[in-house]
Design a protein around this motif. Sequence first.
Motif, mmCIF file in Angstrom:
data_model
loop_
_atom_site.group_PDB
_atom_site.id
_atom_site.type_symbol
_atom_site.label_atom_id
_atom_site.label_comp_id
_atom_site.label_asym_id
_atom_site.label_seq_id
_atom_site.Cartn_x
_atom_site.Cartn_y
_atom_site.Cartn_z
ATOM 1 N N ASP A 1 0.812 -1.217 0.000
ATOM 2 C CA ASP A 1 0.000 0.000 0.000
ATOM 3 C C ASP A 1 0.848 1.271 0.000
ATOM 4 O O ASP A 1 0.324 2.369 -0.146
ATOM 5 C CB ASP A 1 -1.026 0.003 1.137
ATOM 6 C CG ASP A 1 -0.401 -0.028 2.521
ATOM 7 O OD1 ASP A 1 0.832 0.021 2.655
ATOM 8 O OD2 ASP A 1 -1.181 -0.108 3.491
ATOM 9 N N GLY A 2 2.164 1.116 0.138
ATOM 10 C CA GLY A 2 3.083 2.244 0.030
ATOM 11 C C GLY A 2 3.683 2.397 -1.353
ATOM 12 O O GLY A 2 4.494 3.292 -1.590
ATOM 13 N N VAL A 3 3.282 1.511 -2.265
ATOM 14 C CA VAL A 3 3.788 1.551 -3.640
ATOM 15 C C VAL A 3 2.739 2.215 -4.520
ATOM 16 O O VAL A 3 1.603 1.739 -4.597
ATOM 17 C CB VAL A 3 4.086 0.121 -4.168
ATOM 18 C CG1 VAL A 3 4.549 0.163 -5.609
ATOM 19 C CG2 VAL A 3 5.117 -0.569 -3.284
ATOM 20 N N ASP B 1 0.340 3.307 -7.519
ATOM 21 C CA ASP B 1 -0.290 2.546 -8.601
ATOM 22 C C ASP B 1 -0.918 3.546 -9.567
ATOM 23 O O ASP B 1 -1.844 4.245 -9.184
ATOM 24 C CB ASP B 1 -1.357 1.620 -8.025
ATOM 25 C CG ASP B 1 -1.976 0.698 -9.077
ATOM 26 O OD1 ASP B 1 -1.419 0.606 -10.186
ATOM 27 O OD2 ASP B 1 -3.012 0.084 -8.779
ATOM 28 N N PRO B 2 -0.404 3.662 -10.791
ATOM 29 C CA PRO B 2 0.668 2.859 -11.378
ATOM 30 C C PRO B 2 2.038 3.253 -10.830
ATOM 31 O O PRO B 2 2.193 4.305 -10.209
ATOM 32 C CB PRO B 2 0.561 3.181 -12.866
ATOM 33 C CG PRO B 2 0.005 4.567 -12.917
ATOM 34 C CD PRO B 2 -0.917 4.679 -11.726
ATOM 35 N N LEU B 3 3.017 2.383 -11.108
ATOM 36 C CA LEU B 3 4.382 2.649 -10.665
ATOM 37 C C LEU B 3 4.915 3.910 -11.343
ATOM 38 O O LEU B 3 4.681 4.123 -12.536
ATOM 39 C CB LEU B 3 5.292 1.467 -11.015
ATOM 40 C CG LEU B 3 5.060 0.186 -10.228
ATOM 41 C CD1 LEU B 3 5.889 -0.953 -10.804
ATOM 42 C CD2 LEU B 3 5.391 0.385 -8.761
ATOM 43 N N PRO B 4 5.627 4.740 -10.602
ATOM 44 C CA PRO B 4 6.195 5.956 -11.192
ATOM 45 C C PRO B 4 7.255 5.637 -12.252
ATOM 46 O O PRO B 4 7.893 4.582 -12.198
ATOM 47 C CB PRO B 4 6.835 6.672 -10.005
ATOM 48 C CG PRO B 4 6.331 5.994 -8.786
ATOM 49 C CD PRO B 4 5.901 4.626 -9.185
ATOM 50 N N VAL C 1 14.630 -1.261 -2.895
ATOM 51 C CA VAL C 1 13.667 -1.350 -1.801
ATOM 52 C C VAL C 1 12.964 -2.702 -1.907
ATOM 53 O O VAL C 1 12.541 -3.105 -2.995
ATOM 54 C CB VAL C 1 12.628 -0.204 -1.877
ATOM 55 C CG1 VAL C 1 11.586 -0.344 -0.783
ATOM 56 C CG2 VAL C 1 13.308 1.146 -1.798
ATOM 57 N N ASN C 2 12.843 -3.384 -0.780
ATOM 58 C CA ASN C 2 12.176 -4.674 -0.716
ATOM 59 C C ASN C 2 10.659 -4.485 -0.601
ATOM 60 O O ASN C 2 10.193 -3.656 0.175
ATOM 61 C CB ASN C 2 12.700 -5.437 0.510
ATOM 62 C CG ASN C 2 12.036 -6.773 0.698
ATOM 63 O OD1 ASN C 2 11.816 -7.509 -0.247
ATOM 64 N ND2 ASN C 2 11.700 -7.087 1.933
ATOM 65 N N LEU C 3 9.897 -5.271 -1.376
ATOM 66 C CA LEU C 3 8.438 -5.259 -1.247
ATOM 67 C C LEU C 3 8.046 -6.237 -0.145
ATOM 68 O O LEU C 3 8.108 -7.459 -0.332
ATOM 69 C CB LEU C 3 7.754 -5.635 -2.560
ATOM 70 C CG LEU C 3 6.221 -5.661 -2.498
ATOM 71 C CD1 LEU C 3 5.659 -4.269 -2.172
ATOM 72 C CD2 LEU C 3 5.631 -6.175 -3.795
ATOM 73 N N ASP C 4 7.643 -5.693 1.007
ATOM 74 C CA ASP C 4 7.211 -6.512 2.131
ATOM 75 C C ASP C 4 5.923 -7.241 1.757
ATOM 76 O O ASP C 4 4.987 -6.638 1.258
ATOM 77 C CB ASP C 4 6.978 -5.611 3.349
ATOM 78 C CG ASP C 4 6.704 -6.388 4.612
ATOM 79 O OD1 ASP C 4 7.314 -7.460 4.783
ATOM 80 O OD2 ASP C 4 5.885 -5.925 5.414
ATOM 81 N N GLY C 5 5.903 -8.552 1.967
ATOM 82 C CA GLY C 5 4.722 -9.339 1.616
ATOM 83 C C GLY C 5 4.772 -9.873 0.202
ATOM 84 O O GLY C 5 3.971 -10.723 -0.177
ATOM 85 N N GLY C 6 5.706 -9.369 -0.600
ATOM 86 C CA GLY C 6 5.972 -9.884 -1.932
ATOM 87 C C GLY C 6 4.772 -9.959 -2.858
ATOM 88 O O GLY C 6 3.812 -9.196 -2.761
ATOM 89 N N MET C 7 4.855 -10.913 -3.773
ATOM 90 C CA MET C 7 3.822 -11.087 -4.794
ATOM 91 C C MET C 7 2.494 -11.532 -4.197
ATOM 92 O O MET C 7 1.444 -11.258 -4.768
ATOM 93 C CB MET C 7 4.286 -12.073 -5.866
ATOM 94 C CG MET C 7 5.414 -11.553 -6.749
ATOM 95 S SD MET C 7 4.969 -10.047 -7.674
ATOM 96 C CE MET C 7 3.641 -10.659 -8.712
#
Length: 110
Positions: free
Chosen positions: A9-11, A13-16, A83-89
């Motif tokens: 939820d900190g990423v 949408d859409p990706l910059p 940066v690591n995506l916590d919780g992944g795919m």
Amino acid sequence: MSIPTVPVDGVPDPLPQGVIVLDVREDIEWVHGHIDGAVHIPLSQLTSRTGDLPEGQLLVVCKIGGRSAQATMYLTAQGFQAVNLDGGMLDWASAGRPMVSETGQPPLVV
């Protein structure tokens, strides 16, 4: 050493523009479902393939966040902005974020 991490939820949408998704899962996981436009380099190949990474901010993903955390730690030590995506795919898919598949079937996280 602290690993830069962001929840889905900190990423944005859409990706910059300029954010590159790096998927470090294995080939079998990748073909079933991944983020469109992601760069795929399995974790086991990362140290020998850092030259394949485009320049920019890397959002590193795996299934739940463990492998991508290892990759993020390595990449930041090498001077990459990662940066690591916590919780992944799993969290990405649960949030309803777009995915594509190479199997001809609807994308899923395996």
